[in-house]
Design a protein around this motif. Structure first.
Motif, short mmCIF file in Angstrom:
data_model
loop_
_atom_site.label_atom_id
_atom_site.label_comp_id
_atom_site.label_asym_id
_atom_site.label_seq_id
_atom_site.Cartn_x
_atom_site.Cartn_y
_atom_site.Cartn_z
N UNK A 161 0.14 -1.20 0.22
CA UNK A 161 -0.14 0.05 -0.07
C UNK A 161 1.00 1.40 0.50
N UNK A 162 0.93 2.06 -1.36
CA UNK A 162 1.46 3.65 -0.68
C UNK A 162 0.81 4.37 -0.42
N UNK A 163 2.48 4.62 0.89
CA UNK A 163 1.36 5.80 1.74
C UNK A 163 1.83 7.39 1.48
N UNK A 164 3.40 7.29 1.16
CA UNK A 164 3.56 8.84 0.69
C UNK A 164 4.36 8.79 -0.60
N UNK A 165 4.37 10.61 -1.27
CA UNK A 165 4.93 9.93 -2.86
C UNK A 165 6.60 10.52 -2.69
N UNK A 166 7.61 10.37 -2.06
CA UNK A 166 8.76 11.20 -2.05
C UNK A 166 9.08 11.98 -3.78
N UNK A 167 8.90 13.01 -3.67
CA UNK A 167 9.48 14.15 -5.09
C UNK A 167 10.48 15.30 -4.87
N UNK A 168 11.79 15.64 -4.19
CA UNK A 168 12.19 16.41 -4.20
C UNK A 168 13.02 17.13 -4.72
N UNK A 169 11.97 18.87 -3.99
CA UNK A 169 11.81 19.23 -4.91
C UNK A 169 13.28 19.33 -5.76
N UNK A 170 14.26 19.33 -6.14
CA UNK A 170 15.75 20.37 -5.99
C UNK A 170 15.93 19.42 -7.54
N UNK A 171 17.15 20.54 -8.38
CA UNK A 171 16.86 20.31 -9.94
C UNK A 171 17.50 18.78 -9.84
N UNK A 172 18.82 18.56 -8.96
CA UNK A 172 19.79 16.94 -9.77
C UNK A 172 18.37 15.48 -9.31
N UNK A 173 17.43 15.85 -7.97
CA UNK A 173 16.31 15.19 -8.48
C UNK A 173 15.47 15.34 -8.93
N UNK A 174 15.31 16.14 -10.06
CA UNK A 174 14.15 16.71 -10.87
C UNK A 174 13.12 15.09 -11.12
N UNK A 175 14.00 14.34 -12.25
CA UNK A 175 12.83 12.99 -12.07
C UNK A 175 13.04 12.23 -10.38
N UNK A 176 13.39 12.24 -9.79
CA UNK A 176 12.70 11.27 -8.52
C UNK A 176 11.40 11.33 -8.12
N UNK A 177 10.60 10.35 -8.54
CA UNK A 177 9.64 9.69 -8.04
C UNK A 177 9.97 8.28 -7.24
N UNK A 178 9.36 8.50 -6.08
CA UNK A 178 9.53 7.27 -5.20
C UNK A 178 8.33 6.94 -4.48
N UNK A 179 7.66 5.73 -4.49
CA UNK A 179 6.48 5.63 -3.63
C UNK A 179 7.55 4.96 -2.38
#
Lengths: 413, 302
Positions: A222-240
């Motif tokens: 079950x997905x609890x939270x979506x991690x999306x760092x708002x910084x340029x070098x991790x622009x494409x990071x989208x972790x469940x």
């Protein structure tokens, strides 16, 4: 070293609090200041004996009235295991509390007073243990000192309880004769029972195998939270982010998002920032998906080859915990893991007598502590499993829409 | 035996991370209450595991009584800087001035009770709807009955008789406007679990947790640090002792223990051998009455 969570079912009269006090005391988990505090309180009582039961009564009202109101959690460890005890009151008016304590337990100790044998409340506690699907049962036949440590008394109770266990389908049942008051067969095997060939209670608690109770075949995340760092070098990071509640996930596995049914592939799995090739229950992880699909809190990532049931209308056993009655047609919030949706409870098929297992057909409503079977309809589809097959994805709560109080525990059929 | 081995500390860690993420997922404006003590330091470490490489979805909040150990304050500021997370400090001193509160008197005048006012003001100021804390159920009898998500009314009060049943690992965080939830990710940890975890994870702690020389006085069998916050009587003898702290609270209400334990292994050995509980040995504020903690929780204390 691992953890065993267990519940003790019984009332003060069965010596439940004495048993817990004894386990804590004999395993040296009670410290001097705590002992002094209960000694001081024991002196205020008439008999003057140290009352080990006082260790578990946490609230002032409980100490004053000598009763247990709520579930208390107690902790002790041996070199082999850490133990978490859910100490719940056993009287019928506290069925709610026992259900709560049982929901997280892997083992239940059911206390039987050797003088009374298998009583109404023994059946009730066993029925609740079976409804909540607790995998391991210990029948602790207590107060053996009051029946002269008699083997016959013990044997008769075993015969009687075997019938109960059979009718309820309880799987792993162990019988141990004890005297909590004297400490017989609690930590050490007692010489009083020369005829008893089994282990002491603590020995059994240390050895009972619980790792096999985890389901490693039905992968549920079950997905609890979506991690999306708002910084340029991790622009494409989208972790469940979430906890694997059952099963195993590997990089490259074909996955399905439920309830949408969208298919994708597990691109990567992280544990605390480090990438791993596989992860398993009950690890908390971050999962990355190959495709840019719509996934948010409340969705479930499962593996393609082992799907949950995805339904909007289903039957459940419900333990009613609300002070106001449940009336068919009432609406509640339905929460299963991280997913919350509106729901309506339809017809009540029957109410269960928790002392006899008899079914009372079509009652008009359910009151506090009643256990009923009813149909639930939710506002959107729920990815779920039958509680009997997979406790982790078959248990849900009902929340009152106006008071926000948790009013029901559902076990999906 | 299963091929998937999972140690008890792994289980506790995973459970705590799960609770952190439930708070993040369910609440609009959570905060992590940070004191500089080992339990809240452990919480920060767990939050890093729960949310990195993202930022924490909450600030760290410290309610500073003005009676803290300088070592703990220095550690607090350094930690917030190192991890790059927001730290909000609110001072009990300011609340006392603004609201005209009465400073407690006496030998060990503790501002412990006054913290509640500052905390409730901070909740109001930032509209916090969830506060994450490091309380553990093994600490005290009233805490043994508290939920992992514990609802407080708008006065911050806990009502032990009206707690929501908490089943499986499902946490009901629904609240009305003005209410808040206190969330306790390390509820199921014991003192020893925390220390074993700190050792395993190599977590740095403020120096006062380790053996050091300090000026103390003996009071009813407990060692209290000499500081400007306590009043010395002519009968008090100031002793130089090798001590460490088992818990870190205010200088006025936290007692030291005599110890030569300078490494974490030594501390763990001492805890295993000890005969007194953590709060019993080091908290001067819990001894007041049988139900001291229950009363303070009902009043909005953590």
């Amino acid at each position: 070293m691992d953890i065993l969570r267990f519940i003790t079912a019984g009332s003060v009269d069965d010596g439940k609090s004495t048993l817990i006090g004894r386990l804590l005391y004999d395993s040296k988990s009670i410290l001097i200041d705590q002992l002094e505090a209960i000694e001081k309180q024991s002196k205020n009582r008439e008999d003057g004996e140290i009352d080990l039961a006082l260790l578990t009564d946490g609230l002032r009202a409980e100490r004053e009235q000598g009763i247990t109101i709520d579930v208390a959690y107690k902790y002790f460890s041996t070199p082999k295991r850490k133990f978490i005890i859910a100490d719940a009151p056993g009287h019928i008016q506290y069925t709610r509390n026992m259900v709560t304590g049982a929901s997280n337990s892997e083992l239940a100790i059911i206390l039987v007073d050797a003088r009374n044998g298998v009583a109404e409340q023994t059946r009730r506690h066993s029925i609740i243990a079976s409804l909540l699907n607790i995998p391991h049962i210990v029948v602790a036949i207590n107060k053996m000192d009051l029946v002269e440590y008699s083997e016959d008394v013990y044997n008769n109770i075993v015969i009687d309880y075997t019938e109960v266990a059979k009718s309820l389908g309880l799987k792993d049942v162990k019988y141990i004769p004890i005297s909590a008051l004297n400490g017989d067969n609690i930590v050490e095997k007692s010489e009083k029972f020369l005829w008893y060939e089994g282990e002491s209670l603590l020995d059994h608690l240390e050895k009972v195998e619980v790792a096999n109770d985890i389901n490693y075949t039905s992968a549920r995340f079950p997905v609890q939270y979506v991690i999306r760092p708002q910084v340029d070098e991790l622009h494409d990071y989208r972790g469940y982010a979430g906890k694997i509640i059952s099963g195993v996930y590997r990089k490259g596995d074909r996955a399905t998002i439920q309830p949408s049914g969208i298919e994708t592939t597990i691109k990567a799995i992280e544990i605390a920032g480090k990438e791993v090739a596989e992860a398993y229950a009950p690890q908390s992880v971050v999962i990355h998906l190959q495709d840019d699909v719509d996934v948010s809190r409340g969705d479930m990532i499962v593996l393609k080859d082992n799907q949950p049931i995805v339904e909007q209308e289903f039957e459940a056993l419900i333990c009613w915990m609300g002070n106001k009655p449940l009336i068919p047609g009432n609406k509640y919030l339905f929460q299963i893991n991280s997913r919350v949706v509106r729901s309506v409870v339809r017809d009540i098929e029957y109410k269960l007598d928790v002392n006899t297992l008899q079914k009372i057909d079509s009652p008009a409503k359910a009151e506090l502590n009643d256990i009923i079977k009813a149909t639930i309809k939710t506002a959107s589809p729920i990815p779920m499993d039958s509680y009997k097959d997979l406790r982790e994805n078959g248990g849900a709560i009902l929340i009152d829409e106006t008071s926000f109080v948790t009013v029901g525990a559902c076990m999906i059929q | 035996m299963s091929q998937y081995q999972f140690d008890y500390l792994d289980q506790l860690e995973s459970e705590a991370i799960h609770i952190f993420r439930e708070v993040a997922g369910q609440f609009e404006r959570p905060a992590l209450l940070f004191s500089g003590g080992k339990d809240s330091i452990t919480l920060v470490h767990l939050a890093l595991k729960a949310f990195r490489p993202g930022k924490f979805p909450f600030p760290l909040v410290h309610i500073d009584t003005g009676h803290n150990f300088p070592e703990a304050l220095a550690y607090r500021d350094e930690l917030a800087k190192t991890i790059g997370e927001k730290l909000i400090v609110r001072n009990v001193e300011d609340t006392i001035k603004e609201k005209g509160l009465t400073e407690p008197k006496g030998k060990f005048a503790s501002r412990n009770a006054l913290q509640t006012y500052t905390l409730l003001d901070a909740i109001e100021e930032f509209k916090f709807d969830a506060l994450i804390g490091g309380a553990r159920r093994d600490e005290e009898k009233a805490r043994a009955k508290e939920r992992i998500f514990s609802v407080r009314d708008e006065f911050g009060q806990w009502n032990p008789k009206l707690q929501r049943p908490e089943l499986w690992n499902t946490y009901n965080g629904k609240i009305h406007k003005g209410e808040n939830v206190r969330a306790f990710p390390i509820s199921n940890w014991t003192e020893l679990d925390v220390w074993n975890y700190i050792r395993r994870e190599n977590i740095e702690l403020p120096s006062i947790y380790f053996s050091h020389e300090r000026d103390v006085i003996e009071h009813e069998g407990q060692l209290v640090a000499v500081s400007k916050f306590i009043t010395l009587d002519p009968t008090d003898t100031v002793l130089k002792k090798q001590v460490r702290y088992r818990t870190v609270g205010d200088m006025t209400c936290t007692a030291a223990v005599e110890s030569h334990a300078s490494r974490i292994d030594d501390i763990i050995n001492e805890i295993i051998a000890t005969k007194t509980s953590e709060r019993g040995e080091t908290r001067i504020d819990d001894k007041v009455s049988e139900a001291a903690m229950e009363d303070r929780k009902k009043g909005g204390y953590f």
